[in-house]
Design an enzyme around this catalytic site. Sequence first.
Site, mmCIF file in Angstrom:
data_model
loop_
_atom_site.group_PDB
_atom_site.id
_atom_site.type_symbol
_atom_site.label_atom_id
_atom_site.label_comp_id
_atom_site.label_asym_id
_atom_site.label_seq_id
_atom_site.Cartn_x
_atom_site.Cartn_y
_atom_site.Cartn_z
ATOM 1 N N LYS A 40 0.808 -1.227 0.000
ATOM 2 C CA LYS A 40 0.000 0.000 0.000
ATOM 3 C C LYS A 40 0.841 1.277 0.000
ATOM 4 O O LYS A 40 0.326 2.343 -0.325
ATOM 5 C CB LYS A 40 -0.960 -0.008 1.190
ATOM 6 C CG LYS A 40 -1.998 -1.115 1.101
ATOM 7 C CD LYS A 40 -2.925 -0.973 -0.093
ATOM 8 C CE LYS A 40 -4.007 -2.048 -0.097
ATOM 9 N NZ LYS A 40 -4.928 -1.921 -1.228
HETATM 10 N N1 PMP Z 1 -3.448 -8.098 1.553
HETATM 11 C C1 PMP Z 1 -3.575 -7.172 2.510
HETATM 12 C C2 PMP Z 1 -2.990 -7.445 3.853
HETATM 13 C C3 PMP Z 1 -4.278 -5.971 2.254
HETATM 14 O O1 PMP Z 1 -4.413 -5.047 3.223
HETATM 15 C C4 PMP Z 1 -4.847 -5.780 0.971
HETATM 16 C C5 PMP Z 1 -5.590 -4.501 0.687
HETATM 17 N N2 PMP Z 1 -6.930 -4.491 1.032
HETATM 18 C C6 PMP Z 1 -4.702 -6.788 0.009
HETATM 19 C C7 PMP Z 1 -3.977 -7.920 0.330
HETATM 20 C C8 PMP Z 1 -5.317 -6.704 -1.360
HETATM 21 O O2 PMP Z 1 -4.742 -5.728 -2.179
HETATM 22 P P1 PMP Z 1 -5.656 -4.868 -3.138
HETATM 23 O O3 PMP Z 1 -6.517 -3.994 -2.294
HETATM 24 O O4 PMP Z 1 -4.704 -4.106 -3.984
HETATM 25 O O5 PMP Z 1 -6.506 -5.811 -3.939
#
Ligand code: PMP
Length: 338
Positions: A40
């Site tokens: 992120k």
């Molecule tokens: N793994 C974790 C620990 C996350 O916080 C997130 C984000 N919600 C994701 C995977 C998935 O990533 P994305 O939101 O880019 O699909």
Amino acid sequence: QSVLELIGNTPLIKLQNITKSIPGAFYAKVEAFNPGHSAKDRIALYIIEQAEREGILQPGATIVETTSGNTGFSLAMVSIIKGYKCIVAVTSKSSPDKIDMLRSMGAKVYVCPCDVAADDERSYYSVAKRLHQENPGSVYINQYFNELNSAAHYHSTGPEIWEQTNGTITHLIACSGTGGTISGTAKYLKEQAEKSGTTVRILGVDAYGSVLKKYHETKEFDTNEIYPYRIEGLGKNLIPSATNFDVIDSFTKVTDEESAYSAREIATQEGLFVGYTSGAVMQAIKQLAEAGEFDENSRVVAIFPDHGSRYMSKVFSDQWMTEQGFTANPSDQSIEYI
Ligand code: PMP
């Protein structure tokens, strides 16, 4: 010049043991090497800098977001360096460690119930919208419905993986929450593969209790698919517009329990201390291998989104595992009290 320059260019690490019995070569894109310890960081920096370029974000302004924790942490980190205020609305499903970390990074945190509909005024979506309206000049990052989320990965994660595999990648496997990671990375990889006359299969990972897999297969938003589950950051009870379902070839659903064991296995078999959704990705690899997805020529890249230290009171706590009824595979870490 600042910690922000460490964002991205994370390593691709070959898995040595856990995939031994599966044909093909498996590599993990370990996003815990970002300074904020998750993927992120990429979207936080990209979206904030885009807003600066467009003149939307004025010095000292407030950044508002809904988040399972990681996005908030990354936004808080970028906000400190760039001099913005940061407000985050999280659900009560987020671990106490994650909430304490956000507060430690100077963010103002609102904890909202996780078992209410998205349009309920107490949901973390509604609370974030309200806070955005109450703070003039604030920017609402809105990662589930912001196309810049996947653009961040199109411009960083995708090119990095293409370069790190010398264009030999055959499969990308990643969790889908907002869908930003998988959609942006997949779009870049598919474009490059097409140019070089190869193909890349894009495999999404979803949770039981989430609508994404069924929506991908039928275009039906089926509320019967929705029920509470434990994994944070994976799957959804709505359809995020940040997800480009067209670039995803298939979804695999994984359980809370098997994903938790898989996260522990990555630590003990690979020496990589990564989070719960990395376990979910690993679990999906096992299921896809059973279904015959991979062969000797497969070069598979798995995205491991964050660090294990964020789950000390969950997946890496024997007490928590027992409380969830996850007792089929007791911890092999032994403690002796003298
Ligand atoms: N793994 C974790 C620990 C996350 O916080 C997130 C984000 N919600 C994701 C995977 C998935 O990533 P994305 O939101 O880019 O699909």
